[in-house]
Motif scaffolding. Sequence first.
Motif, PDB file in Angstrom:
ATOM      1  N   LYS A   3     -73.890  -8.985 -24.642  1.00  0.00           N
ATOM      2  CA  LYS A   3     -73.493  -8.237 -25.832  1.00  0.00           C
ATOM      3  C   LYS A   3     -71.980  -8.313 -26.022  1.00  0.00           C
ATOM      4  CE  LYS A   3     -74.127  -3.777 -28.072  1.00  0.00           C
ATOM      5  NZ  LYS A   3     -74.701  -2.424 -27.939  1.00  0.00           N
ATOM      6  N   ASN A   4     -71.229  -8.167 -24.946  1.00  0.00           N
ATOM      7  CA  ASN A   4     -69.771  -8.243 -25.020  1.00  0.00           C
ATOM      8  C   ASN A   4     -69.292  -9.632 -25.421  1.00  0.00           C
ATOM      9  OD1 ASN A   4     -69.449  -5.562 -24.306  1.00  0.00           O
ATOM     10  ND2 ASN A   4     -69.222  -6.010 -22.143  1.00  0.00           N
ATOM     11  N   MET A   5     -70.084 -10.648 -25.132  1.00  0.00           N
ATOM     12  CA  MET A   5     -69.740 -12.023 -25.505  1.00  0.00           C
ATOM     13  C   MET A   5     -70.164 -12.316 -26.947  1.00  0.00           C
ATOM     14  SD  MET A   5     -70.831 -13.875 -21.927  1.00  0.00           S
ATOM     15  CE  MET A   5     -70.617 -15.538 -22.527  1.00  0.00           C
ATOM     16  N   GLU A   6     -70.716 -11.306 -27.609  1.00  0.00           N
ATOM     17  CA  GLU A   6     -71.175 -11.392 -28.997  1.00  0.00           C
ATOM     18  C   GLU A   6     -72.236 -12.469 -29.191  1.00  0.00           C
ATOM     19  OE1 GLU A   6     -67.771 -11.594 -31.579  1.00  0.00           O
ATOM     20  OE2 GLU A   6     -66.953  -9.713 -30.809  1.00  0.00           O
ATOM     21  N   ALA A  14     -80.398 -12.662 -22.266  1.00  0.00           N
ATOM     22  CA  ALA A  14     -80.145 -12.294 -20.874  1.00  0.00           C
ATOM     23  C   ALA A  14     -81.413 -12.479 -20.033  1.00  0.00           C
ATOM     24  CB  ALA A  14     -79.647 -10.857 -20.777  1.00  0.00           C
ATOM     25  N   ILE A  15     -82.538 -12.065 -20.579  1.00  0.00           N
ATOM     26  CA  ILE A  15     -83.815 -12.233 -19.867  1.00  0.00           C
ATOM     27  C   ILE A  15     -84.101 -13.712 -19.659  1.00  0.00           C
ATOM     28  CG2 ILE A  15     -86.328 -11.985 -20.095  1.00  0.00           C
ATOM     29  CD1 ILE A  15     -85.695  -9.271 -21.516  1.00  0.00           C
TER      30      ILE A  15
END
Length: 54
Positions: A3-6, A14-15
Amino acid sequence: MFKNMEIKNPEENAIKFYANMFIYYSMYDGAADKAKVKCQFEQMLDKIVEEMKQ
């Protein structure tokens, strides 16, 4: 982190990323040809990164 890497759909990506990492770590541990598994893992990572860029 995703999320932080947009990255779009951070939970889904991620999964996908960590599930594949786990599978290849397990394969590597039991593999007779570790170089082959490493190569397959690198190809998988390249594919996932390309998909995340889109």
